[in-house]
Design a protein around this motif. Sequence first.
Motif, PDB file in Angstrom:
ATOM      1  N   GLU A 213       0.819  -1.216   0.000  1.00  0.00           N
ATOM      2  CA  GLU A 213       0.000   0.000   0.000  1.00  0.00           C
ATOM      3  C   GLU A 213       0.855   1.270   0.000  1.00  0.00           C
ATOM      4  N   VAL A 214       2.174   1.126   0.196  1.00  0.00           N
ATOM      5  CA  VAL A 214       3.075   2.276   0.133  1.00  0.00           C
ATOM      6  C   VAL A 214       3.110   2.791  -1.303  1.00  0.00           C
ATOM      7  N   TYR A 215       2.999   4.080  -1.476  1.00  0.00           N
ATOM      8  CA  TYR A 215       2.939   4.676  -2.813  1.00  0.00           C
ATOM      9  C   TYR A 215       4.191   4.330  -3.630  1.00  0.00           C
ATOM     10  N   GLY A 216       3.948   3.784  -4.816  1.00  0.00           N
ATOM     11  CA  GLY A 216       5.041   3.469  -5.730  1.00  0.00           C
ATOM     12  C   GLY A 216       5.676   2.109  -5.510  1.00  0.00           C
ATOM     13  N   MET A 217       5.175   1.310  -4.566  1.00  0.00           N
ATOM     14  CA  MET A 217       5.774   0.004  -4.301  1.00  0.00           C
ATOM     15  C   MET A 217       5.422  -0.968  -5.423  1.00  0.00           C
ATOM     16  N   ALA A 218       6.422  -1.376  -6.182  1.00  0.00           N
ATOM     17  CA  ALA A 218       6.219  -2.336  -7.269  1.00  0.00           C
ATOM     18  C   ALA A 218       6.311  -3.751  -6.725  1.00  0.00           C
ATOM     19  N   ASP A 219       5.709  -4.690  -7.470  1.00  0.00           N
ATOM     20  CA  ASP A 219       5.728  -6.093  -7.038  1.00  0.00           C
ATOM     21  C   ASP A 219       7.159  -6.617  -6.950  1.00  0.00           C
ATOM     22  N   SER A 220       8.025  -6.181  -7.883  1.00  0.00           N
ATOM     23  CA  SER A 220       9.412  -6.652  -7.878  1.00  0.00           C
ATOM     24  C   SER A 220      10.143  -6.179  -6.621  1.00  0.00           C
ATOM     25  N   THR A 221       9.869  -4.951  -6.199  1.00  0.00           N
ATOM     26  CA  THR A 221      10.498  -4.431  -4.979  1.00  0.00           C
ATOM     27  C   THR A 221       9.967  -5.159  -3.753  1.00  0.00           C
ATOM     28  N   TYR A 222       8.665  -5.340  -3.707  1.00  0.00           N
ATOM     29  CA  TYR A 222       8.061  -6.040  -2.569  1.00  0.00           C
ATOM     30  C   TYR A 222       8.604  -7.466  -2.451  1.00  0.00           C
ATOM     31  N   ASN A 223       8.701  -8.173  -3.563  1.00  0.00           N
ATOM     32  CA  ASN A 223       9.196  -9.555  -3.533  1.00  0.00           C
ATOM     33  C   ASN A 223      10.655  -9.612  -3.096  1.00  0.00           C
ATOM     34  N   ALA A 224      11.424  -8.553  -3.354  1.00  0.00           N
ATOM     35  CA  ALA A 224      12.841  -8.528  -2.985  1.00  0.00           C
ATOM     36  C   ALA A 224      13.053  -8.304  -1.494  1.00  0.00           C
ATOM     37  N   ILE A 225      12.066  -7.698  -0.805  1.00  0.00           N
ATOM     38  CA  ILE A 225      12.270  -7.354   0.613  1.00  0.00           C
ATOM     39  C   ILE A 225      11.374  -8.120   1.578  1.00  0.00           C
ATOM     40  N   LYS A 226      10.329  -8.773   1.098  1.00  0.00           N
ATOM     41  CA  LYS A 226       9.346  -9.385   2.000  1.00  0.00           C
ATOM     42  C   LYS A 226       9.949 -10.429   2.940  1.00  0.00           C
ATOM     43  N   ASP A 227      10.964 -11.156   2.461  1.00  0.00           N
ATOM     44  CA  ASP A 227      11.568 -12.205   3.295  1.00  0.00           C
ATOM     45  C   ASP A 227      12.643 -11.660   4.232  1.00  0.00           C
ATOM     46  N   LYS A 228      12.897 -10.366   4.157  1.00  0.00           N
ATOM     47  CA  LYS A 228      13.921  -9.755   5.013  1.00  0.00           C
ATOM     48  C   LYS A 228      13.290  -8.862   6.089  1.00  0.00           C
ATOM     49  N   ILE A 229      11.975  -9.044   6.292  1.00  0.00           N
ATOM     50  CA  ILE A 229      11.232  -8.187   7.222  1.00  0.00           C
ATOM     51  C   ILE A 229      10.497  -9.029   8.250  1.00  0.00           C
ATOM     52  N   THR A 230      10.487  -8.553   9.473  1.00  0.00           N
ATOM     53  CA  THR A 230       9.666  -9.142  10.533  1.00  0.00           C
ATOM     54  C   THR A 230       8.749  -8.054  11.083  1.00  0.00           C
ATOM     55  N   ILE A 231       7.613  -8.474  11.703  1.00  0.00           N
ATOM     56  CA  ILE A 231       6.628  -7.533  12.242  1.00  0.00           C
ATOM     57  C   ILE A 231       6.402  -7.815  13.731  1.00  0.00           C
ATOM     58  N   ASN A 232       6.569  -6.793  14.550  1.00  0.00           N
ATOM     59  CA  ASN A 232       6.265  -6.878  15.976  1.00  0.00           C
ATOM     60  C   ASN A 232       4.973  -6.095  16.221  1.00  0.00           C
TER      61      ASN A 232
END
Length: 299
Positions: A213-232
């Motif tokens: 939902e972040v403005y300008g976030m492309a699927d390729s960018t999201y796929n590159a970072i999704k596995d490097k993020i955790t949520i508390n």
Amino acid sequence: MKPFEFLHKYFGFNKRERNGIVILTGIIVVLIFARIFIPSGAKDIEVDIKKLEALEQKKNETLPEENNHSSAYIKTDKTSKNNFVLFPFDPNTVTAEEATQLGFSEKTANILVNFRNKGGKFKTKEDLKKLYGLKEELYTKLEPYITIQQTKPAEEKSAFVPYAKPKPSLVELNTADSTQIVYLPMIGPGFTKRILKFRNALGGFYKVEQLKEVYGMADSTYNAIKDKITINTTAIKKLNVNVAGIDELKKHPYINYTIANSIVNYRSKHGLYKSLDDLKEVGTINDATLEKLAAYLSF
């Protein structure tokens, strides 16, 4: 009148005048004898013009003398009508003024300095030939005077290594600062600001998918970072729907003015909300929006 009387009248002298003539005549006789019999003490000085010219030519052909203060030497190039001064120089350090003294045009001297200012470097004498505007004739004259200062080997340099913050293996999205987020793949400073702005407006992320939902976030960018993020999710800041007013509620990305106004009006008429189910009675909140708001509301 008798002839002798006429001569006596005009050429006759009295006794005093005759004595003067005798003395003057004696002086003249003495000077004549002195000039004839006494040799002159002064000798004429003959100037050998050819010898002077030879000395001048020899002076011009003399090799440049060493300077008393350094090993450098200076020579005037008399073959040029501008009489440029030739002296040892390093093209990596010579100034524009010194370059013009060596024979560079003002334009070429500025090109040399601008080339160095942009990171350019002359490693050999021949590199100077590549300088735009430098004539081959001038290079030939300057070549004996070019000195390239050799840099020390890399191992001899005392390199300063600044402290670098270690790159995290995983980024906790609700507590990470900009220096941690910017390390994520394909995320630069601009995208980092957008992520932080959206996080602050939400109060925090409750799932990684919200990054889409972040403005300008492309699927390729999201796929590159999704596995490097955790949520508390415990770090999420929540809104108390029984206290917040319309202005505070509508600042949330999932609540528009209509929903905020309905929440406050329903609360005023029916009292405080006790659970999420009570918000269904408001009538302006659909199930999809209510599901997204569940992580951000408190009662």
